[in-house]
Design a protein around this motif. Structure first.
Motif, PDB file in Angstrom:
ATOM      1  N   GLN A 180       9.319  12.417  -9.738  1.00 33.82           N
ATOM      2  CA  GLN A 180       8.848  13.732 -10.158  1.00 33.82           C
ATOM      3  C   GLN A 180       7.357  13.957  -9.876  1.00 33.82           C
ATOM      4  OE1 GLN A 180      10.607  15.034 -13.756  1.00 33.82           O
ATOM      5  NE2 GLN A 180       9.202  16.733 -14.032  1.00 33.82           N
ATOM      6  N   TYR A 224      10.710   5.589 -24.467  1.00 34.14           N
ATOM      7  CA  TYR A 224      10.741   6.963 -24.980  1.00 34.14           C
ATOM      8  C   TYR A 224      12.066   7.244 -25.658  1.00 34.14           C
ATOM      9  CZ  TYR A 224      13.419   7.749 -20.720  1.00 34.14           C
ATOM     10  OH  TYR A 224      14.359   7.655 -19.734  1.00 34.14           O
ATOM     11  N   ASP A 235      12.296  22.679 -19.568  1.00 34.04           N
ATOM     12  CA  ASP A 235      12.402  21.932 -20.833  1.00 34.04           C
ATOM     13  C   ASP A 235      11.967  22.761 -22.039  1.00 34.04           C
ATOM     14  OD1 ASP A 235      13.296  19.787 -19.360  1.00 34.04           O
ATOM     15  OD2 ASP A 235      11.979  18.320 -20.323  1.00 34.04           O
ATOM     16  N   MET A 262      15.547  18.382 -14.764  1.00 35.83           N
ATOM     17  CA  MET A 262      14.577  19.044 -13.898  1.00 35.83           C
ATOM     18  C   MET A 262      15.272  20.021 -12.949  1.00 35.83           C
ATOM     19  SD  MET A 262      12.450  17.303 -10.855  1.00 35.83           S
ATOM     20  CE  MET A 262      13.992  17.133  -9.988  1.00 35.83           C
ATOM     21  N   ASN A 263      16.424  19.599 -12.426  1.00 37.65           N
ATOM     22  CA  ASN A 263      17.173  20.476 -11.514  1.00 37.65           C
ATOM     23  C   ASN A 263      17.570  21.773 -12.202  1.00 37.65           C
ATOM     24  OD1 ASN A 263      17.890  18.907  -8.838  1.00 37.65           O
ATOM     25  ND2 ASN A 263      17.921  17.416 -10.495  1.00 37.65           N
TER      26      ASN A 263
END
Ligand SMILES: Cc1cc2nc3c(=O)[nH]c(=O)nc-3n(C[C@H](O)[C@H](O)[C@H](O)COP(=O)(O)OP(=O)(O)OC[C@H]3O[C@@H](n4cnc5c(N)ncnc54)[C@H](O)[C@@H]3O)c2cc1C
Length: 483
Positions: free
Chosen positions: A67, A225, A245, A258-259
């Protein structure tokens, strides 16, 4: 990490898909492994993306493109268009005024400025200031499992394929990262290490290496995370929109987040542009939320179910992981229908907007709201004219003279393609009309080349077309004929 075929199709429209592909790694195969909890893991399934997506998209693969490199690439493209991103500049609040938006922007010097605009779009991530200012709820939850992410070098050298391992408390993926010649590892921290403070790679090395049968020789980056699953209650209030997001977050399983955000941006981008240029009525903006929120909700629900089933401790979870998933995947990938169904889902080429007010009619297997199906070579590539990023009518077969004159009167570009096996295979109907939106989705499909239907649609959304360039002449590669 994973850029899906639908995103690359959009990049094809912008003219930079090949450049993006060049910078990432085309992963043509995925390998599913099992075991490794105590001792070695073994491969149980190998899948070829090329076979799964053959004939469905010009990009029948998954592109591994980290990314950070991807963002730098897009920022450079913006810069080439004369648009500078203003870094260290923070939105602290905004309000809607008559005919526009007034926003407060804080510079890194601490100076606060007022910025006026016609619209505002919150692409500001999970903690979106735009969403919070609008007091839009963000219902959902947080998974208790802790994830790790690491960039590592492995002893056997650079591996260009995708690998996944599923087991009890195990969900681990390995991708290639071209820019560093490394592999990226993503997975679940074992439960005994996930409750306390911070951990480093050495604490999980003994857990990770057997999952992929690798030996890690260098660790460049390691982080942990937690993952949330949430969808905003609204994607629009007045002149403010949410995308990415800021509007939806979910588990990274399936490489969709993301897509989906890029899909939001493409969907909203052309609509805003047309309204601002006076080429479409405001009502076109009303179609953004219904088109995108429906997909976001089903995506978050699906990834939630898949994630819970895969990592769950129940007997059902165990059954799904060990027997059902490999079995279904194994059987499905053996048949072309199954392979295509999996590719369509993962690659986001299945996304469609059947309930949108912009979607009308059907011809052949193609309905208003469907992505225009790709007609693969040797027929003429019907995605090429989409590079105009504008409305266009497509006909596969013979053009009716009256219809041609109608398009010309409206100023609408008309793309004619010779009827081909490939068009038939794609589900298109001979001599039918397909009005295609600037983002490559079919708006209006009609068995007849009907000028009145076309005119009705154009009037409903107050569309005004740019002067079309000279009509494209396309060559059928098998016959050499021009249409
Ligand atoms: C480990 C991991 C792997 C993943 N893998 C994939 C994958 O393979 N494929 C996939 O599709 N998705 C993947 N995702 C999800 C993907 O990373 C996100 O969906 C994506 O980053 C969302 O992009 P965004 O631009 O909407 O938000 P963000 O990336 O969060 O960007 C928001 C931006 O807004 C800025 N910002 C925030 N607040 C303000 C403010 N007040 N003023 C100004 N600017 C502000 C931030 O600084 C940031 O630059 C993965 C996620 C994780 C954690």
């Amino acid at each position: 990490m994973v850029v899906q075929a639908r995103t690359l199709e959009f990049y094809g429209q912008y003219g930079f898909a090949d450049e993006a592909i060049e910078q990432g790694v085309v992963a043509e195969n995925a390998h599913v492994r099992r075991g490794g909890e105590s001792g070695k893991s073994r491969e149980i399934l190998s899948i070829s993306f090329k076979e799964m997506g053959a004939g469905l998209s010009p990009y029948p693969f998954a592109l591994a493109y980290p990314q950070d490199d991807h963002e730098r690439f897009l920022i450079k493209k913006l810069k080439d268009l004369g648009c500078e991103v203003q870094w260290k500049t923070k939105l602290t609040g905004f309000s809607e005024q008559e005919g526009g938006v007034s926003a407060q922007i804080e510079r890194d010097t601490g100076r606060v400025e007022e910025a006026e605009s016609e619209y505002i779009c919150g692409c500001d991530g999970a903690h979106s200031c735009v969403r919070e200012t609008l007091r839009i709820g963000f219902p959902g939850g947080t998974y208790e499992q802790l994830f790790y992410v690491a960039d590592v070098k492995i002893a056997r050298g650079f591996d260009r394929d995708l690998h996944i391992n599923l087991g009890e408390h195990i969900l681990a993926l390995m991708f290639p990262v071209r820019s560093s010649g490394m592999q990226r590892l993503i997975g679940l921290v074992p439960p005994e290490l996930s409750g306390g403070g911070s951990i480093d790679f050495e604490e999980i090395r003994g857990h990770v290496e057997p999952l992929f049968d690798i030996q890690v020789t260098q660790v460049n980056w390691f982080a942990t995370y937690r993952v949330h699953h949430r969808v905003a209650e609204k994607f629009r209030v007045g002149r403010a929109f949410l995308a990415g997001d800021a509007a939806h977050i979910h588990s990274p399983v399936g490489g969709q987040g993301m897509n989906t955000g890029i899909g939001d941006a493409v969907n909203l981008g052309w609509k805003l542009a047309q309204v601002l240029q006076g080429r479409a009525g405001n009502s076109i903006l009303d179609t953004y939320e219904p088109e995108r929120i429906g997909f976001a909700r089903s995506l978050v629900a699906t990834t939630d179910r898949a994630f819970t089933a895969m990592v769950g401790e129940s007997l059902t979870g165990e059954f799904t992981r060990r027997i059902l998933a490999p079995l279904v995947f194994g059987v499905a990938t053996r048949f072309s229908l199954g392979r295509h169904a999996i590719f369509r889902t993962i690659s986001q080429t299945r996304i469609h907007y059947p309930d949108s007010s912009l979607s009308e009619g059907a011809a052949g297997d193609v309905h208003g709201g469907d992505r225009l199906p790709w007609t693969a070579a040797p027929a003429a590539d019907n995605f090429r004219p989409l590079r105009s990023l504008d409305w266009q009518a497509h006909v596969y077969g013979e053009i009716d003279k009256e219809f041609e004159a109608g398009c010309s009167k409206l100023g609408l570009a008309l793309q004619a393609f010779a009827w081909s096996e490939s068009a038939k295979h794609a589900g298109l109907r001979q001599d039918a009309l397909y009005l295609v939106r600037p983002d490559g989705y079919v708006a209006l499909a009609s068995v007849e080349q009907s000028v009145s239907k076309l005119r009705g649609f154009v009037e409903r959304f107050q569309l005004r077309f740019k002067e079309p360039a000279a009509q494209t002449r396309l060559k059928n590669e098998s016959t050499g004929e021009e249409t």
